[in-house]
Structures are given as structure tokens and as C-alpha cells.
Design a protein around this motif. Sequence first.
Motif, PDB file in Angstrom:
ATOM      1  N   SER A 180      -4.488  33.706 -62.167  1.00  0.00           N
ATOM      2  CA  SER A 180      -4.718  33.759 -63.603  1.00  0.00           C
ATOM      3  C   SER A 180      -4.041  35.018 -64.138  1.00  0.00           C
ATOM      4  O   SER A 180      -4.401  36.127 -63.733  1.00  0.00           O
ATOM      5  N   PRO A 181      -3.066  34.875 -65.048  1.00  0.00           N
ATOM      6  CA  PRO A 181      -2.401  36.071 -65.571  1.00  0.00           C
ATOM      7  C   PRO A 181      -3.359  37.033 -66.259  1.00  0.00           C
ATOM      8  O   PRO A 181      -3.123  38.240 -66.278  1.00  0.00           O
ATOM      9  N   ALA A 182      -4.462  36.510 -66.791  1.00  0.00           N
ATOM     10  CA  ALA A 182      -5.414  37.362 -67.504  1.00  0.00           C
ATOM     11  C   ALA A 182      -6.460  37.977 -66.589  1.00  0.00           C
ATOM     12  O   ALA A 182      -6.955  39.077 -66.852  1.00  0.00           O
ATOM     13  N   MET A 183      -6.800  37.298 -65.484  1.00  0.00           N
ATOM     14  CA  MET A 183      -7.960  37.711 -64.697  1.00  0.00           C
ATOM     15  C   MET A 183      -7.632  38.179 -63.280  1.00  0.00           C
ATOM     16  O   MET A 183      -8.465  38.846 -62.651  1.00  0.00           O
ATOM     17  N   ASP A 184      -6.473  37.826 -62.751  1.00  0.00           N
ATOM     18  CA  ASP A 184      -6.185  38.085 -61.337  1.00  0.00           C
ATOM     19  C   ASP A 184      -5.170  39.196 -61.091  1.00  0.00           C
ATOM     20  O   ASP A 184      -4.611  39.302 -59.993  1.00  0.00           O
ATOM     21  N   GLY A 185      -4.946  40.044 -62.091  1.00  0.00           N
ATOM     22  CA  GLY A 185      -3.968  41.111 -61.917  1.00  0.00           C
ATOM     23  C   GLY A 185      -4.211  41.980 -60.694  1.00  0.00           C
ATOM     24  O   GLY A 185      -3.283  42.244 -59.913  1.00  0.00           O
ATOM     25  N   PRO A 186      -5.435  42.477 -60.457  1.00  0.00           N
ATOM     26  CA  PRO A 186      -5.668  43.332 -59.287  1.00  0.00           C
ATOM     27  C   PRO A 186      -5.392  42.630 -57.958  1.00  0.00           C
ATOM     28  O   PRO A 186      -4.883  43.252 -57.016  1.00  0.00           O
TER      29      PRO A 186
END
Length: 386
Positions: A357-363
Motif C-alpha cells: 500500500s503506497p499510503a500504509m506500507d512505506g516502512p
Amino acid sequence: MVSAPTDLSNVRRPITEARGLPNAHYTDPAVFEEEKHALLFDGWAGLAVTADVAEIGDAIPLSFLGMPLLLIRDRQNTVRVFQNICRHRGMILVDQPRKIEGAIRCPYHSWCYATDGKLVSTPHVGGPGQNKHDGIDRALLGLVEVRSHIWMGVVWINVSGDAPRFEDANAKLLERWAEFDKPLFHGGGDSTFTLDVACNWKLAVENYCESYHLPWVHPGLNSYSRLEDHYHIEEKGLFSGQGTLVYRQITGPKGQVFPDFDGLCDKWDTAAEYITAFPNVLLGVHRDHAFAIILEPLGPEKTREHVHLFYPVADTDDTLRQLNATQWKEVFVEDIFVVEGMQRGRHAVSFDGGRFSPAMDGPTHLFHDWVAERLNARRATAQAAE
């Protein structure tokens, strides 16, 4: 049989296009061996905590990815890490936790070492009754010391010996948490526990990095520290994790709370942060306590999590300390079915690494990118040497 190098090109794409690491990075023994060197031996990995050797002379044998190590607090009160083998014939020196009252004595031929690693005695090495020999230079035959550093109560090691200094390699994390660079006191026996998990160690990192799963996996925690109260922490190539703007301090049955760390800014009145220091140490800081989870990879599909809780003072309320440990254990146990489920999923031959998810999975994507970068660098070095 050695597996062909995996294709990591899709992992290093921007998050909107990237896919996760291929299945082999969670299931293949050959890839596990490659990652052992590139990710765990070549950098600064977590081994143990200083509380494991609390008093002078305390020594415990440890295994780190098959390597026999000895953690010891020497006569000068310095915590050291040695290879747990005699320099004579490679015999294991210490096979169970104990206090070294005199010297570390090899049980095979009785060569003896001081707690700082110096070889001090070589009985009969020159023949019966001759304890010296011109061909045996004791000054060159001390225990092999593994480079180590202490931070946040954790003993970090660099097996390869050629990583940048810990302070340089982790400068940005040390700066971010400079307010917590002060004495930490381990809570003792009721503030440590282990969890054996049937998954690759990287899945534990990936899950810890993100808050996306909170509403479904941790509904109790999410009831007061909601998904929308969290923010991402991302430092490319170094660490990633999450923070919350809502930290609810634990309260005992009589209204008691833990004392705060001295000198914290107002941010920490309500905030807490949870960061993975790559590769294998999961850290959490709060106004009144901290924790470290050291991930011990036991194989491609098996991990042991060593959890330790720390406090601002040496003596804390027993009941409150036990409540805190119980609360955190409940949270960490809630994650087990998730990481074990993902591990089983990595045996689906058509799984392509998954999307982020580009919004939620950055880390999490940042961790995958770090893994791929380190592996590519090691592969390039090996190829250049051919």
C-alpha cells in the motif's frame, strides 16, 4: 545445491510499482545463508542484553547463526563477546551459563584465558612439566574477540569486523533518540520472555514496522491508540518503524505509575515510537519505559524473539512491572498468527512477493529495499573478485 541468485529488480522499484522479496528469501536454506552474511554478519546485529551478564565474571554461551559465542563481563566490568572456542584445538570453552571465578579454562587440555581474553596458561605445552614453548606465543593466541557495542541495553555485534563504527552507522537513530541515551535498568526476570515463532525473521521485522494491521490484529491497543494516531518513521538504508501520538501510561491498582525518564521534551508526554534498527532489533521507547526485541534467526522458517523491558530506575513497583510485561506479551503474542500465516503463504509457488500500500506500507517497503540493496552490494563484490 546452491540456488541461483534471486531477481531483486522488482523489490527496488518505487513503492507504487514494487513487489516484495521473492519466496526464496523466506524458505530457501541457500538464500538464508546468503542473507546471514550480507544482512547479519556484515553490519551491526543484536545479540543479547547486558543484563544477561549482570555481574563481574558472569558468562553465558550463545549461538549466533551457528557461530559459538561467549558473552562475558570481565574483571574491569566491561561486557565483551568472544568466539567460544579454545585457540588450541577449537574446543568449546563454556557450555552453560556460569560465573568465572578465576580463569576461563578449556576442559580439553586446560589452556586458560583471563576474562579479557588473554591467554594466561598453557600447561605441558612444551612437554611434561614444560608450560611454555618458543613456538607458542601466548600474546598472539588470546580469545578471538567479536567487535561489539552497547546501546539501549543491547549488545550489538559486527561479526565481519569491517562495518563502520556503531556510532557512525547508526548516527541518525542515535540523534533521533538522544533523549533516551541514559542509563536503562532491566526489569529483571519478570521483564523478559521469549517467543518461538514459525516464520522467517524478516517477517517479524515487516510486521513490527507498520501500524496498518492494528485495527484487526490488536483491537485492544487500537481502541485508544488508533490507526489514525500513528505516523511512519522511515530512514532509507538504516531503520524504519512507526510512532503514535497517543500513549496511555500504564496504571497500577492503586493508581501507581512508573517514573519518567529525566529530561524528556513535551513530545513524549503522549507519544511513543517503535523502530527496527536494521537488521534484527525491534525497539520501543515511551516516557516511562523502553523495550528491545532481539530476533534470533534459527533457520529459514524459525525465529526466537527475546523480549526485554527497561525502566528509568533500578527499583520499580513489582505489581506494575508484572502488569506491564503481561500487557506487552499479550500484544506480541497477537502477532504470531499473522507472521506464521505469511510464512505458510510463502510456499504458494505463484506468490510474486505481494504489493505494498503506497499510503500504509512505506516502512515495510523500505526494509525490503534495504535487504535488496545489501544483497546486491555483496553479490557485486563477489562477482568483482572472481
